[in-house]
Design a protein around this motif. Sequence first.
Motif, PDB file in Angstrom:
ATOM      1  N   ALA A  64       0.827  -1.211   0.000  1.00  0.00           N
ATOM      2  CA  ALA A  64       0.000   0.000   0.000  1.00  0.00           C
ATOM      3  C   ALA A  64       0.863   1.262   0.000  1.00  0.00           C
ATOM      4  O   ALA A  64       0.589   2.220  -0.733  1.00  0.00           O
ATOM      5  N   GLU A  65       1.927   1.260   0.816  1.00  0.00           N
ATOM      6  CA  GLU A  65       2.806   2.432   0.872  1.00  0.00           C
ATOM      7  C   GLU A  65       3.620   2.566  -0.418  1.00  0.00           C
ATOM      8  O   GLU A  65       3.949   3.680  -0.842  1.00  0.00           O
ATOM      9  N   TYR A  66       3.911   1.441  -1.045  1.00  0.00           N
ATOM     10  CA  TYR A  66       4.614   1.440  -2.331  1.00  0.00           C
ATOM     11  C   TYR A  66       3.807   2.237  -3.364  1.00  0.00           C
ATOM     12  O   TYR A  66       4.338   3.091  -4.085  1.00  0.00           O
ATOM     13  N   ASP A  67       2.501   1.983  -3.433  1.00  0.00           N
ATOM     14  CA  ASP A  67       1.652   2.687  -4.394  1.00  0.00           C
ATOM     15  C   ASP A  67       1.511   4.167  -4.052  1.00  0.00           C
ATOM     16  O   ASP A  67       1.512   5.025  -4.945  1.00  0.00           O
ATOM     17  N   VAL A  68       1.405   4.482  -2.767  1.00  0.00           N
ATOM     18  CA  VAL A  68       1.343   5.890  -2.342  1.00  0.00           C
ATOM     19  C   VAL A  68       2.590   6.629  -2.817  1.00  0.00           C
ATOM     20  O   VAL A  68       2.520   7.747  -3.350  1.00  0.00           O
ATOM     21  N   LEU A  69       3.747   6.003  -2.632  1.00  0.00           N
ATOM     22  CA  LEU A  69       5.009   6.628  -3.008  1.00  0.00           C
ATOM     23  C   LEU A  69       5.114   6.829  -4.516  1.00  0.00           C
ATOM     24  O   LEU A  69       5.415   7.929  -5.001  1.00  0.00           O
ATOM     25  N   LEU A  70       4.839   5.762  -5.272  1.00  0.00           N
ATOM     26  CA  LEU A  70       4.998   5.858  -6.728  1.00  0.00           C
ATOM     27  C   LEU A  70       4.037   6.859  -7.355  1.00  0.00           C
ATOM     28  O   LEU A  70       4.344   7.462  -8.388  1.00  0.00           O
ATOM     29  N   ALA A  71       2.882   7.041  -6.739  1.00  0.00           N
ATOM     30  CA  ALA A  71       1.887   7.969  -7.288  1.00  0.00           C
ATOM     31  C   ALA A  71       2.338   9.424  -7.229  1.00  0.00           C
ATOM     32  O   ALA A  71       1.772  10.279  -7.913  1.00  0.00           O
ATOM     33  N   THR A  72       3.359   9.733  -6.425  1.00  0.00           N
ATOM     34  CA  THR A  72       3.792  11.126  -6.286  1.00  0.00           C
ATOM     35  C   THR A  72       4.460  11.657  -7.546  1.00  0.00           C
ATOM     36  O   THR A  72       4.464  12.863  -7.786  1.00  0.00           O
ATOM     37  N   GLY A  73       5.018  10.791  -8.354  1.00  0.00           N
ATOM     38  CA  GLY A  73       5.699  11.241  -9.577  1.00  0.00           C
ATOM     39  C   GLY A  73       4.758  11.947 -10.532  1.00  0.00           C
ATOM     40  O   GLY A  73       5.069  13.030 -11.066  1.00  0.00           O
ATOM     41  N   GLU A  74       3.588  11.378 -10.740  1.00  0.00           N
ATOM     42  CA  GLU A  74       2.593  11.970 -11.633  1.00  0.00           C
ATOM     43  C   GLU A  74       2.049  13.279 -11.061  1.00  0.00           C
ATOM     44  O   GLU A  74       1.759  14.227 -11.799  1.00  0.00           O
ATOM     45  N   PHE A 136      -1.900   6.568 -14.210  1.00  0.00           N
ATOM     46  CA  PHE A 136      -1.224   5.470 -13.522  1.00  0.00           C
ATOM     47  C   PHE A 136      -1.832   5.125 -12.169  1.00  0.00           C
ATOM     48  O   PHE A 136      -1.347   4.246 -11.480  1.00  0.00           O
ATOM     49  N   GLN A 137      -2.934   5.780 -11.767  1.00  0.00           N
ATOM     50  CA  GLN A 137      -3.380   5.621 -10.386  1.00  0.00           C
ATOM     51  C   GLN A 137      -4.875   5.864 -10.199  1.00  0.00           C
ATOM     52  O   GLN A 137      -5.554   6.399 -11.077  1.00  0.00           O
ATOM     53  N   GLY A 138      -5.360   5.467  -9.025  1.00  0.00           N
ATOM     54  CA  GLY A 138      -6.736   5.701  -8.619  1.00  0.00           C
ATOM     55  C   GLY A 138      -6.817   5.464  -7.122  1.00  0.00           C
ATOM     56  O   GLY A 138      -5.789   5.433  -6.431  1.00  0.00           O
ATOM     57  N   ILE A 139      -8.050   5.288  -6.633  1.00  0.00           N
ATOM     58  CA  ILE A 139      -8.207   4.892  -5.229  1.00  0.00           C
ATOM     59  C   ILE A 139      -9.164   3.705  -5.168  1.00  0.00           C
ATOM     60  O   ILE A 139     -10.051   3.561  -6.012  1.00  0.00           O
ATOM     61  N   ARG A 144      -7.696   4.075  -0.365  1.00  0.00           N
ATOM     62  CA  ARG A 144      -6.241   4.017  -0.463  1.00  0.00           C
ATOM     63  C   ARG A 144      -5.818   4.199  -1.925  1.00  0.00           C
ATOM     64  O   ARG A 144      -6.481   3.719  -2.843  1.00  0.00           O
ATOM     65  N   ILE A 145      -4.710   4.891  -2.123  1.00  0.00           N
ATOM     66  CA  ILE A 145      -4.187   5.083  -3.476  1.00  0.00           C
ATOM     67  C   ILE A 145      -3.693   3.751  -4.032  1.00  0.00           C
ATOM     68  O   ILE A 145      -3.024   2.977  -3.337  1.00  0.00           O
TER      69      ILE A 145
END
Length: 403
Positions: A64-74, A136-139, A144-145
């Motif tokens: 879950a934290e992995y996805d939160v982190l990667l989503a910051t790039g966009e 690349f993302q949603g919730i 949760r992201i």
Amino acid sequence: MKTVVLKFGGTSVGSISRIKNVAKIISSYKNKKIGVIVVSSAMSGTTNELIKKTKELSNNFDAAEYDVLLATGEQATCALIAGRLKHLGFKARSWMSWQLPIITEGPYSSSRINKINKGKILNFMKSGGVPIITGFQGINLENRITTLGRGGTDASAIMLAKFFNTDACDIYTDVDGVYTTDPRNHSKAKKIHKISYDEMLEMASLGAKVMQPTSVQDAKLNNINFSVKSSFQKKKGTLITGAKKTFSNHIITGITSTKNDSKVTIVGVKDRPGVAAAVFKPLSLNQINVDMVVQNISLNGKETDLTFTIKSEDIRKTEKIIKQNKKISFRKFTYNNNVSKVSIIGVGMITTPGITYRMFQALASKKINIMVISTSEIKISVLISNKQIKKAVAVLHKEFKLD
């Protein structure tokens, strides 16, 4: 008003000068009185840097934290694009996936979009605004992201085109379309002006890096036509469509190759009903994609050798899973990382006999040995030594008159 989804990949937004160029492309649509929904990837290299940080902290970083982190790039890229458009005098705003929201289902790192709330974006566009939405993302339903897998901004673009029922979807990247093979590896590659969903899906799944396979599948399921274009050249791109028109007079549309396959062989597996399922079920549960399966029965009929291909990065995990599997008995686990998959793809082979022979004869003429073969209605894949990839692509490209 005509509306279009514009997707920009990581290389298209990889620097400040490139973001300025993207803003110029967006403004060209707005100046033609076209409504625009922009979806962007992270700047090239950003996601890899974030992944590297997780590995430095843990070899089992929380999903879950992995996805939160990667989503910051966009998020960063969308803010930069919106800021540049405002500087140019346009009404623009960045939108995070959770602000709409974009609802996803499925596991972290490989979720799928199943709903997009449109109200906020439609109201903003009616006022003349340009929404810049994180790809690349949603919730998920737990708020949760989640992320959609590498290349997932393609899927974001296709699903935005679906839910907003746009007139077009343009995928901007660092190439000016889809080619018969990777032009970086073969100088005689030619651009394909129109290609079917099925051919594009096979090419994307078998090594072509232009589109994420999931996004092509989504486009096919929802009948979304889209174009692949270059951010850096004003050239007509490639249209990916389901329209029932003649696409090409070529039997074979394209040739792909991979660089990160490994061949696994489990030697001396006790041959009994259900053994293959016992091998592959735990691999599936661990998100390991298996391809090109071959089973050889021994002369005594009591044992079998099971051979299959996986991605090279999954070798250690696969070996651990197989060796810990109490439901199977075998004598030896072996693997070979020095292999690559070469595939020919084309809807024309459905009605044309002799394609298999021509492929194998062409490879034999260059003394290229085939280790494993896999086929479908519109593709033939072979596993060969990775040292012979360029030679194989060149001879097949010539054999099927794609030069």
